[in-house]
Design a protein around this motif. Sequence first.
Motif, mmCIF file in Angstrom:
data_model
loop_
_atom_site.group_PDB
_atom_site.id
_atom_site.type_symbol
_atom_site.label_atom_id
_atom_site.label_comp_id
_atom_site.label_asym_id
_atom_site.label_seq_id
_atom_site.Cartn_x
_atom_site.Cartn_y
_atom_site.Cartn_z
ATOM 1 N N MET A 168 111.690 10.828 35.724
ATOM 2 C CA MET A 168 111.069 10.049 36.775
ATOM 3 C C MET A 168 111.876 8.774 36.874
ATOM 4 O O MET A 168 112.218 8.260 35.935
ATOM 5 N N LYS A 169 112.119 8.061 37.659
ATOM 6 C CA LYS A 169 113.077 7.022 37.820
ATOM 7 C C LYS A 169 113.277 6.110 36.658
ATOM 8 O O LYS A 169 114.237 6.146 35.968
ATOM 9 N N ALA A 170 112.348 5.255 36.540
ATOM 10 C CA ALA A 170 112.535 4.187 35.591
ATOM 11 C C ALA A 170 112.519 4.688 34.188
ATOM 12 O O ALA A 170 112.745 3.915 33.279
ATOM 13 N N TRP A 171 112.247 5.967 33.978
ATOM 14 C CA TRP A 171 112.321 6.464 32.609
ATOM 15 C C TRP A 171 113.705 6.171 32.060
ATOM 16 O O TRP A 171 113.831 5.602 30.979
ATOM 17 N N PHE A 172 114.737 6.564 32.806
ATOM 18 C CA PHE A 172 116.079 6.308 32.277
ATOM 19 C C PHE A 172 116.401 4.830 32.352
ATOM 20 O O PHE A 172 116.937 4.259 31.415
ATOM 21 N N VAL A 173 116.061 4.195 33.488
ATOM 22 C CA VAL A 173 116.353 2.774 33.608
ATOM 23 C C VAL A 173 115.595 1.999 32.535
ATOM 24 O O VAL A 173 116.115 1.069 31.931
ATOM 25 N N THR A 174 114.346 2.391 32.272
ATOM 26 C CA THR A 174 113.571 1.740 31.219
ATOM 27 C C THR A 174 114.292 1.850 29.890
ATOM 28 O O THR A 174 114.471 0.872 29.167
ATOM 29 N N ALA A 175 114.716 3.070 29.545
ATOM 30 C CA ALA A 175 115.415 3.251 28.276
ATOM 31 C C ALA A 175 116.679 2.409 28.233
ATOM 32 O O ALA A 175 116.979 1.759 27.220
ATOM 33 N N GLN B 234 104.312 2.610 39.646
ATOM 34 C CA GLN B 234 103.722 1.388 39.112
ATOM 35 C C GLN B 234 103.642 1.437 37.586
ATOM 36 O O GLN B 234 103.883 0.439 36.907
ATOM 37 N N LEU B 235 103.305 2.608 37.050
ATOM 38 C CA LEU B 235 103.259 2.752 35.602
ATOM 39 C C LEU B 235 104.643 2.572 34.996
ATOM 40 O O LEU B 235 104.797 1.909 33.956
ATOM 41 N N LEU B 236 105.663 3.135 35.629
ATOM 42 C CA LEU B 236 107.011 3.012 35.093
ATOM 43 C C LEU B 236 107.454 1.557 35.040
ATOM 44 O O LEU B 236 108.071 1.113 34.075
ATOM 45 N N ARG B 237 107.124 0.817 36.086
ATOM 46 C CA ARG B 237 107.490 -0.602 36.074
ATOM 47 C C ARG B 237 106.708 -1.333 34.981
ATOM 48 O O ARG B 237 107.274 -2.154 34.238
ATOM 49 N N ALA B 238 105.399 -1.053 34.866
ATOM 50 C CA ALA B 238 104.595 -1.700 33.834
ATOM 51 C C ALA B 238 105.117 -1.367 32.446
ATOM 52 O O ALA B 238 105.142 -2.211 31.544
ATOM 53 N N LEU B 239 105.567 -0.128 32.279
ATOM 54 C CA LEU B 239 106.116 0.289 30.989
ATOM 55 C C LEU B 239 107.425 -0.428 30.702
ATOM 56 O O LEU B 239 107.676 -0.870 29.566
ATOM 57 N N ALA B 240 108.270 -0.573 31.723
ATOM 58 C CA ALA B 240 109.525 -1.308 31.542
ATOM 59 C C ALA B 240 109.243 -2.752 31.151
ATOM 60 O O ALA B 240 109.912 -3.320 30.277
ATOM 61 N N GLU B 241 108.237 -3.355 31.791
ATOM 62 C CA GLU B 241 107.883 -4.736 31.459
ATOM 63 C C GLU B 241 107.390 -4.846 30.023
ATOM 64 O O GLU B 241 107.741 -5.780 29.300
ATOM 65 N N LYS B 242 106.585 -3.868 29.611
ATOM 66 C CA LYS B 242 106.028 -3.926 28.250
ATOM 67 C C LYS B 242 107.119 -3.713 27.202
ATOM 68 O O LYS B 242 107.178 -4.421 26.189
ATOM 69 N N ILE B 243 107.996 -2.743 27.438
ATOM 70 C CA ILE B 243 109.042 -2.454 26.455
ATOM 71 C C ILE B 243 109.986 -3.632 26.289
ATOM 72 O O ILE B 243 110.460 -3.917 25.198
ATOM 73 N N THR B 244 110.269 -4.338 27.387
ATOM 74 C CA THR B 244 111.207 -5.460 27.322
ATOM 75 C C THR B 244 110.514 -6.785 27.027
ATOM 76 O O THR B 244 111.146 -7.838 27.069
ATOM 77 N N SER B 245 109.232 -6.746 26.730
ATOM 78 C CA SER B 245 108.509 -7.962 26.399
ATOM 79 C C SER B 245 108.864 -8.416 24.988
ATOM 80 O O SER B 245 109.327 -7.640 24.151
ATOM 81 N N ALA B 246 108.610 -9.691 24.717
ATOM 82 C CA ALA B 246 108.912 -10.233 23.391
ATOM 83 C C ALA B 246 108.111 -9.525 22.309
ATOM 84 O O ALA B 246 108.583 -9.348 21.179
ATOM 85 N N GLY B 247 106.901 -9.109 22.645
ATOM 86 C CA GLY B 247 106.058 -8.457 21.661
ATOM 87 C C GLY B 247 106.645 -7.179 21.107
ATOM 88 O O GLY B 247 106.363 -6.792 19.973
ATOM 89 N N VAL B 248 107.469 -6.486 21.898
ATOM 90 C CA VAL B 248 108.104 -5.256 21.431
ATOM 91 C C VAL B 248 109.500 -5.539 20.897
ATOM 92 O O VAL B 248 109.864 -5.112 19.802
#
Length: 372
Positions: free
Chosen positions: A1-8, A258-272
Motif C-alpha cells: 500500500m503506498k506509504a508502507w514502503f515510504v514509511t519503512a 490516513q492510517l498509513l500517514r498516521a503510522l508514518a508519523e508515529k514511527i518517525t516520532s521521538a517516542g519510537v
Amino acid sequence: MKAWFVTAAVVLSVALGAMLVWQHAVGRIGEADLLGDTGRDRAGEPRQIDIRSAPRMWGGPGMPSADVERLDAEPGRNILLVGLDARPEEDRAAARADTVIVVHVTEAGDRAYLISLPRDTRVAIPGHGTDKLNAAFALGGFELLARTVQQITGLVFDAGAIIDFAGLRKVVDAVGGVELCVDEETTSVHVGWDAKGKETPPYRLIPPTFRPERIAGVRAQVYHVGCRHFAGWEALDYVRQRELIPDGDYGRQRHQQQLLRALAEKITSAGVLANPIALNRAIGAVGDSLTFDGNGASLTDWIVRLRAIGPADLTLLRTNAGQFNTEQRDGRDYENLDELSETLFAAARDDRVGEFAAAYPDWVIESTRSPG
C-alpha cells in the motif's frame, strides 16, 4: 500500500546515524523480483513494453499515447504498492489485491504523492480479458497487476512492494498504536460480540455481491466520529470496512491512506526513534510484513534516495474525486475512471502532481487530524 514502503524508508533514513540499526533493518525486509519486465530499465535500454498496442481500458479514458522511450524518460520515480487481504488459511498467491496504490516521488526527491486506484475498476487484463483490477494479481501475480496498472496510468514503475493485512496489525501494535480521527461512523461487518461477550462476525457477506446480512444477537463494533487511539486490531478492522459506509470503497481507500500517514508519523516520532527497543520492534514488524523489489537498486539505495521525505511530505490523492462512477454488467458492479483521473495520471507522468493537487484540492485526502 503506498506509504508502507515510504514509511519503512522514512523510518530507516531518519535513523541513518545508527548504521547498525539501518543494516539490521535492511536485512529484515524480503526482496523479490516482483516487477519482472514491467520495471523501468535500470541499464538505460528501453524494455520491450509498448502500451500503444495494449487494449484500451473499458469504460474509461483511452490508453496514453506513449512509446517505450517516453516511459523510460518519465521524470521522478514511481512505486507500485499492493496490499493483500489474504486470511491465514488462504493461498497468498491466489489472493486478490485488496489495495492498489501508485506512489509518485518527485524528481527532486522531496515529496511523494499516493494515488489509490479503485479495486473494482473495469480493466482489460493482458491475456485474460476484462475483469476488475484486483483480479490481476490472482491471475498473474504482481507483474501482471503492474502491467495492468501501467496500461491504465501510462506510468513506468521503478519499484514495487507487497504488504499483507496481518502485517498492518503487527506494525501498528509494534509502535504502540496510532491516533486516528474517524471521519464517518463506520460499522464493522467483521468484528462483533455475541451475548456471552465472545468475538464473532456480526454480518454474513452473501455472494456474489457480498451483500452484508445482519446476524441476530451479535453486537457489531462501531467506530464513532472523533479522534482516539487505535490498537492494531482496531486499525486493521477499521480500514477494511466498505460495505456499510456511504462512500464504500472510496471511504476505505481514504481510511487506509490516513492510517498509513498516521503510522508514518508515529514511527518517525521521538517516542519510537529514541527508544531502541521500540525502534527494533517496529523495524522487525515492517520487515516481516514487507516484500520489496527495487528494480535492480538495493533497498539501501532506495532509503538514501527517499531520505528527504517525511510524513509531512506525503500527499494523499483519490481518483474520481472519491465519487462513484459505477456501471453494472452481467450483474456485477464496476468502477470507471473519469477523464480527470486520466489528467491526474498525465500529471504524474510529467512530474506535475503538485500542480494538479493545487488545482483540484477536493481530490486531496485530508489528514486524520481534521475529521469531518
